[in-house]
Design a protein around this motif. Structure first.
Motif, PDB file in Angstrom:
ATOM      1  N   ASP A   1     -11.896   2.248   3.482  1.00  0.00           N
ATOM      2  CA  ASP A   1     -12.390   1.874   4.806  1.00  0.00           C
ATOM      3  C   ASP A   1     -12.348   0.363   5.075  1.00  0.00           C
ATOM      4  N   VAL A   2     -11.628  -0.353   4.215  1.00  0.00           N
ATOM      5  CA  VAL A   2     -11.509  -1.801   4.378  1.00  0.00           C
ATOM      6  C   VAL A   2     -10.093  -2.212   3.979  1.00  0.00           C
ATOM      7  N   VAL A   3      -9.551  -3.201   4.673  1.00  0.00           N
ATOM      8  CA  VAL A   3      -8.216  -3.687   4.339  1.00  0.00           C
ATOM      9  C   VAL A   3      -8.232  -4.261   2.927  1.00  0.00           C
ATOM     10  N   GLU A   4      -7.254  -3.849   2.139  1.00  0.00           N
ATOM     11  CA  GLU A   4      -7.152  -4.367   0.772  1.00  0.00           C
ATOM     12  C   GLU A   4      -6.349  -5.664   0.798  1.00  0.00           C
ATOM     13  N   ASP A   5      -7.054  -6.766   0.971  1.00  0.00           N
ATOM     14  CA  ASP A   5      -6.419  -8.083   0.896  1.00  0.00           C
ATOM     15  C   ASP A   5      -6.873  -8.751  -0.398  1.00  0.00           C
ATOM     16  N   GLU A   6      -6.411  -9.955  -0.615  1.00  0.00           N
ATOM     17  CA  GLU A   6      -6.717 -10.656  -1.855  1.00  0.00           C
ATOM     18  C   GLU A   6      -8.214 -10.882  -2.043  1.00  0.00           C
ATOM     19  N   LEU A   7      -8.907 -11.223  -0.973  1.00  0.00           N
ATOM     20  CA  LEU A   7     -10.343 -11.470  -1.075  1.00  0.00           C
ATOM     21  C   LEU A   7     -11.092 -10.199  -1.449  1.00  0.00           C
ATOM     22  N   HIS A   8     -10.712  -9.094  -0.846  1.00  0.00           N
ATOM     23  CA  HIS A   8     -11.355  -7.827  -1.182  1.00  0.00           C
ATOM     24  C   HIS A   8     -11.084  -7.470  -2.647  1.00  0.00           C
ATOM     25  N   PHE A   9      -9.838  -7.601  -3.061  1.00  0.00           N
ATOM     26  CA  PHE A   9      -9.461  -7.257  -4.430  1.00  0.00           C
ATOM     27  C   PHE A   9     -10.227  -8.106  -5.451  1.00  0.00           C
ATOM     28  N   ILE A  10     -10.263  -9.395  -5.236  1.00  0.00           N
ATOM     29  CA  ILE A  10     -10.879 -10.301  -6.210  1.00  0.00           C
ATOM     30  C   ILE A  10     -12.403 -10.273  -6.160  1.00  0.00           C
ATOM     31  N   PHE A  11     -12.984 -10.188  -4.960  1.00  0.00           N
ATOM     32  CA  PHE A  11     -14.424 -10.372  -4.840  1.00  0.00           C
ATOM     33  C   PHE A  11     -15.245  -9.130  -4.499  1.00  0.00           C
TER      34      PHE A  11
ATOM     35  N   LEU B   1       0.497 -10.461  -4.805  1.00  0.00           N
ATOM     36  CA  LEU B   1      -0.140  -9.323  -5.455  1.00  0.00           C
ATOM     37  C   LEU B   1       0.341  -8.013  -4.823  1.00  0.00           C
ATOM     38  N   PRO B   2       0.620  -7.000  -5.641  1.00  0.00           N
ATOM     39  CA  PRO B   2       1.058  -5.716  -5.084  1.00  0.00           C
ATOM     40  C   PRO B   2      -0.123  -4.880  -4.579  1.00  0.00           C
ATOM     41  N   ILE B   3      -0.798  -5.411  -3.579  1.00  0.00           N
ATOM     42  CA  ILE B   3      -1.929  -4.724  -2.965  1.00  0.00           C
ATOM     43  C   ILE B   3      -1.525  -4.292  -1.563  1.00  0.00           C
ATOM     44  N   SER B   4      -2.317  -3.455  -0.940  1.00  0.00           N
ATOM     45  CA  SER B   4      -1.943  -2.821   0.328  1.00  0.00           C
ATOM     46  C   SER B   4      -1.570  -3.804   1.434  1.00  0.00           C
ATOM     47  N   VAL B   5      -2.266  -4.933   1.520  1.00  0.00           N
ATOM     48  CA  VAL B   5      -1.951  -5.889   2.587  1.00  0.00           C
ATOM     49  C   VAL B   5      -0.525  -6.426   2.435  1.00  0.00           C
ATOM     50  N   GLU B   6      -0.039  -6.500   1.211  1.00  0.00           N
ATOM     51  CA  GLU B   6       1.321  -6.987   0.960  1.00  0.00           C
ATOM     52  C   GLU B   6       2.350  -5.853   1.003  1.00  0.00           C
ATOM     53  N   THR B   7       2.084  -4.773   0.283  1.00  0.00           N
ATOM     54  CA  THR B   7       3.061  -3.682   0.232  1.00  0.00           C
ATOM     55  C   THR B   7       3.226  -3.022   1.598  1.00  0.00           C
ATOM     56  N   GLY B   8       2.150  -2.988   2.376  1.00  0.00           N
ATOM     57  CA  GLY B   8       2.224  -2.413   3.723  1.00  0.00           C
ATOM     58  C   GLY B   8       3.120  -3.206   4.654  1.00  0.00           C
ATOM     59  N   ARG B   9       3.234  -4.486   4.398  1.00  0.00           N
ATOM     60  CA  ARG B   9       4.104  -5.338   5.223  1.00  0.00           C
ATOM     61  C   ARG B   9       5.548  -4.854   5.141  1.00  0.00           C
ATOM     62  N   PHE B  10       5.979  -4.470   3.951  1.00  0.00           N
ATOM     63  CA  PHE B  10       7.363  -4.051   3.752  1.00  0.00           C
ATOM     64  C   PHE B  10       7.625  -2.643   4.269  1.00  0.00           C
ATOM     65  N   ARG B  11       6.554  -1.889   4.480  1.00  0.00           N
ATOM     66  CA  ARG B  11       6.702  -0.537   5.011  1.00  0.00           C
ATOM     67  C   ARG B  11       6.375  -0.463   6.488  1.00  0.00           C
ATOM     68  N   GLY B  12       6.089  -1.621   7.095  1.00  0.00           N
ATOM     69  CA  GLY B  12       5.822  -1.673   8.534  1.00  0.00           C
ATOM     70  C   GLY B  12       4.474  -1.108   8.948  1.00  0.00           C
ATOM     71  N   ILE B  13       3.523  -1.101   8.044  1.00  0.00           N
ATOM     72  CA  ILE B  13       2.186  -0.586   8.344  1.00  0.00           C
ATOM     73  C   ILE B  13       1.366  -1.708   8.986  1.00  0.00           C
ATOM     74  N   PRO B  14       0.695  -1.434  10.118  1.00  0.00           N
ATOM     75  CA  PRO B  14      -0.136  -2.470  10.742  1.00  0.00           C
ATOM     76  C   PRO B  14      -1.214  -2.955   9.753  1.00  0.00           C
ATOM     77  N   VAL B  15      -1.528  -4.231   9.828  1.00  0.00           N
ATOM     78  CA  VAL B  15      -2.490  -4.832   8.903  1.00  0.00           C
ATOM     79  C   VAL B  15      -3.804  -4.057   8.878  1.00  0.00           C
ATOM     80  N   SER B  16      -4.275  -3.643  10.017  1.00  0.00           N
ATOM     81  CA  SER B  16      -5.562  -2.942  10.085  1.00  0.00           C
ATOM     82  C   SER B  16      -5.542  -1.591   9.375  1.00  0.00           C
TER      83      SER B  16
END
Length: 93
Positions: A28-38, A4-19
């Motif tokens: 104020d929360v990491v946009e991961d798959e669980l956050h996006f879906i639920f 999914l093109p969400i911050s947790v994934e796109t940030g990986r390619f830009r070298g942004i720390p997960v947090s």
């Protein structure tokens, strides 16, 4: 996950720390798959329309199993949610 093109994934390619890969809506929360879906409030209406029978359980594992047993509903939710996300993020004020 991981597609999914969400911050947790796109940030990986830009070298942004997960947090620091925050949800652009909640901020104020990491946009991961669980956050996006639920959780993300931007998709509450879409979530209750397509995934209404998956809202009762508080156990994330059970919710994930349930949602992946309904691939059409999940696909419709994702397609609609990403359209809303794109419109929200790239709106012209």
């Amino acid at each position: 996950f991981g597609i999914l093109p969400i911050s947790v994934e796109t940030g990986r390619f830009r070298g942004i720390p997960v947090s620091e890969r925050l949800c652009p809506i909640c901020k104020d929360v990491v946009e991961d798959e669980l956050h996006f879906i639920f959780s993300c409030p931007l998709y509450n209406n879409i979530r209750s329309f397509y995934l209404q029978d998956n809202q009762d359980s508080t156990d994330v594992g059970s919710r994930l199993v349930n949602i992946f047993q309904q691939p059409r509903k999940l696909g419709k939710f994702l397609t609609t949610a990403f359209a809303v996300r794109t419109k929200y993020l790239y709106r012209q004020d």
